[in-house]
Design an enzyme around this catalytic site. Structure first.
Site, PDB file in Angstrom:
ATOM      1  CG  ASP A   1      -2.102   0.923   1.080  1.00 19.20           C
ATOM      2  OD1 ASP A   1      -1.912   2.050   0.591  1.00 19.20           O
ATOM      3  OD2 ASP A   1      -3.217   0.520   1.444  1.00 19.20           O
TER       4      ASP A   1
ATOM      5  CB  SER B   1      -6.310   2.374  -0.331  1.00 21.40           C
ATOM      6  OG  SER B   1      -5.019   2.910  -0.226  1.00 21.40           O
TER       7      SER B   1
ATOM      8  CD  GLU C   1      -3.192  -3.419   2.758  1.00 22.87           C
ATOM      9  OE1 GLU C   1      -3.329  -2.267   2.312  1.00 22.87           O
ATOM     10  OE2 GLU C   1      -3.942  -3.912   3.620  1.00 22.87           O
TER      11      GLU C   1
ATOM     12  CD  GLU D   1      -2.025  -4.282  18.457  1.00 18.12           C
ATOM     13  OE1 GLU D   1      -2.704  -3.429  19.062  1.00 18.12           O
ATOM     14  OE2 GLU D   1      -1.059  -4.868  18.973  1.00 18.12           O
TER      15      GLU D   1
END
EC number: 3.1.3.1
Length: 535
Positions: A64, A114, A333, A292
């Site tokens: 990204d 994105s 990613e 997370e």
């Protein structure tokens, strides 16, 4: 006679020149070195043969925000971490034999986001800024333009063809890029129902977390994003005393429990130890790991006892997905490359890129290019520049050799805009080598913004494996999805007529029609019958 100041200046210049010349390998001064290297590369290129079979497996690695300047700077940093000068040491992605450029614009923007880029490279259709999984007929933030404008991802097509599918990211799994594999939304920021306006909820628009568990059956989901899966007030297992890290959902749902209840053999994990155990357990058929509450930590801040690295998540995903004899689709990613750039912190962006490249290398060791098409690309670039004529071998985070017009030092790495724009007493502050080498340092920016922006130039696409030779020239970003679909004989290319990869039966890979192979046998049988019944 030269004064002491001039003598000191000459001494320093001489030392700089000696150092710069001393680190250059002697063999590089000889033309034979470069001629021999080029001849070897030419010989390898002449031997390169396109793999004309179908792909059993598909892997797309998405860096990204990983523009070409980021790739170059990361290559140098990775080389220097190995005590080399830097640019001469190839990245894992550099070894992919086929390369193209991808045009990243959205239908409505020169410089993309994105979400709409994910729609392009995963669904094969361009969309509008900040929308995901929808054609350009859908409008940002207008819920009533969703229905009827959904477009289908390659991952969804792979699942329909009987393949296992997985998503791995260092961002939250509901973030724009991974969401492109499964979601349809007019607003990329609708992570949980708490983020969706009441009017949109009443119109039937679902949040991205809900779509993650309901739109399709995803076998492996690894990344961040715990808080969007649980009802508001649910304490986070890692940060139980921090209310801001707890669940955010208003509908009272426990989406993780709903996902587990629908799938026999499913396992949910939230730390590295549990991930390693689950990935080795043959009874686990589906795996969700959310490490997370939001995005995962930067690699330089990662707690290796609690949080898996991108390489470890990729390895775990491949263990599970590769059990399917019909193959798999995997999206991987390196999502926080982008975040480092948005903060104008090049150290973070480049170390994330190196971790991303390590995951690519590990995946290559665990798969075969005979049956696996691997693609590496970026969704967009950043206004990140690399210049100033630095000496080869000098730190990529260092200072340019000369001074700027204001007689102050400047760094080799800079940003066109962003939070690195700072004035001290009305002037640009001077910078030292020790400051610029800090992981927390923000490179200076030309234009003051709270957050650095994306850039609009083309990005690279690297390809290896079956049908990788189709990746060539300058293409629309949508071309990537179509190459993957064709290579694996997925819709709309089920009649691809490609031979199955070595070691794969036609039953496991139904893309090639078996009718042509049966025609001679059928003709022979009819001839025998005709002869036997003749008077």
């Amino acid at each position: 006679m030269l004064g002491p100041c001039m003598l000191l200046l000459l001494l320093l210049l001489g030392l700089r020149l000696q150092l710069s010349l001393g680190i250059i390998p002697v063999e590089e001064e000889n033309p034979d070195f470069w001629n021999r290297e080029a001849a070897e590369a030419l010989g390898a290129a002449k031997k390169l043969q396109p793999a004309q079979t179908a792909a059993k497996n598909l892997i797309i690695f998405l860096g990204d925000g990983m523009g070409v300047s980021t790739v170059t700077a990361a290559r140098i940093l990775k080389g220097q971490k190995k005590d080399k000068l830097g640019p001469e040491i190839p990245l894992a992605m550099d070894r992919f034999p086929y390369v193209a450029l991808s045009k990243t614009y959205n239908v409505d923007k020169h410089v993309p986001d994105s979400g709409a880029t994910a729609t392009a490279y995963l669904c094969g259709v361009k969309g509008n800024f900040q929308t995901i999984g929808l054609s350009a007929a859908a409008r940002f933030n207008q819920c009533n333009t969703t229905r009827g404008n959904e477009v289908i991802s390659v991952m969804n097509r792979a699942k329909k063809a009987g393949k296992s599918v997985g998503v791995v990211t260092t961002t939250r799994v509901q973030h724009a890029s991974p969401a492109g594999t499964y979601a349809h939304t007019v607003n990329r920021n609708w992570y949980s129902d708490a983020d969706v306006p009441a009017s949109a909820r009443q119109e039937g628009c679902q949040d991205i977390a809900t779509q993650l568990i309901s739109n399709m059956d995803i076998d492996v989901i690894l990344g961040g994003g715990r808080k969007y899966m649980f009802r508001m007030g649910t304490p986070d297992p890692e940060y139980p005393d921090d209310y801001s890290q707890g669940g955010t959902r208003l509908d009272g749902k426990n989406l993780v429990q709903e996902w587990l209840a629908k799938r026999q053999g499913a396992r949910y994990v939230w730390n590295r130890t549990e991930l390693m155990q689950a990935s080795l357990d043959p009874s686990v058929t589906h795996l969700m790991g959310l490490f997370e509450p939001g995005d995962m930590k930067y690699e330089i801040h990662r707690d290796s006892t609690l949080d898996p690295s991108l390489m470890e998540m990729t390895e775990a995903a491949l263990r599970l997905l590769s059990r399917n004899p019909r193959g798999f689709f995997l999206f991987v990613e390196g999502g926080r490359i982008d975040h480092g750039h948005h903060e104008s912190r090049a150290y973070r962006a480049l170390t994330e890129t190196i971790m991303f490249d390590d995951a690519i290398e590990r995946a290559g060791q665990l798969t075969s290019e005979e049956d696996t098409l691997s693609l590496v690309t970026a969704d967009h670039s950043h206004v990140f520049s690399f210049g100033g004529y630095p000496l080869r071998g000098s730190s990529i985070f260092g200072l340019a050799p000369g001074k700027a017009r204001d007689r102050k030092a400047y760094t080799v790495l800079l940003y066109g805009n962003g939070p690195g724009y700072v004035l001290k007493d009305g002037a640009r502050p001077d910078v030292t080598e020790s400051e610029s080498g800090s992981p927390e340092y923000r490179q200076q920016s030309a234009v003051p913004l709270d957050e650095e922006t994306h850039a609009g130039e083309d990005v690279a696409v690297f390809a290896r494996g079956p049908q990788a030779h189709l990746v060539h020239g300058v293409q629309e970003q949508t071309f990537i999805a179509h190459v993957m679909a064709f290579a694996a004989c997925l819709e709309p290319y089920t009649a691809c007529d490609l031979a199955p990869p070595a070691g794969t039966t036609d039953a496991a890979h139904p893309g090639r029609s078996v009718v042509p192979a049966l025609l001679p046998l059928l003709a022979g049988t009819l001839l025998l019958l005709e002869t036997a019944t003749a008077p």
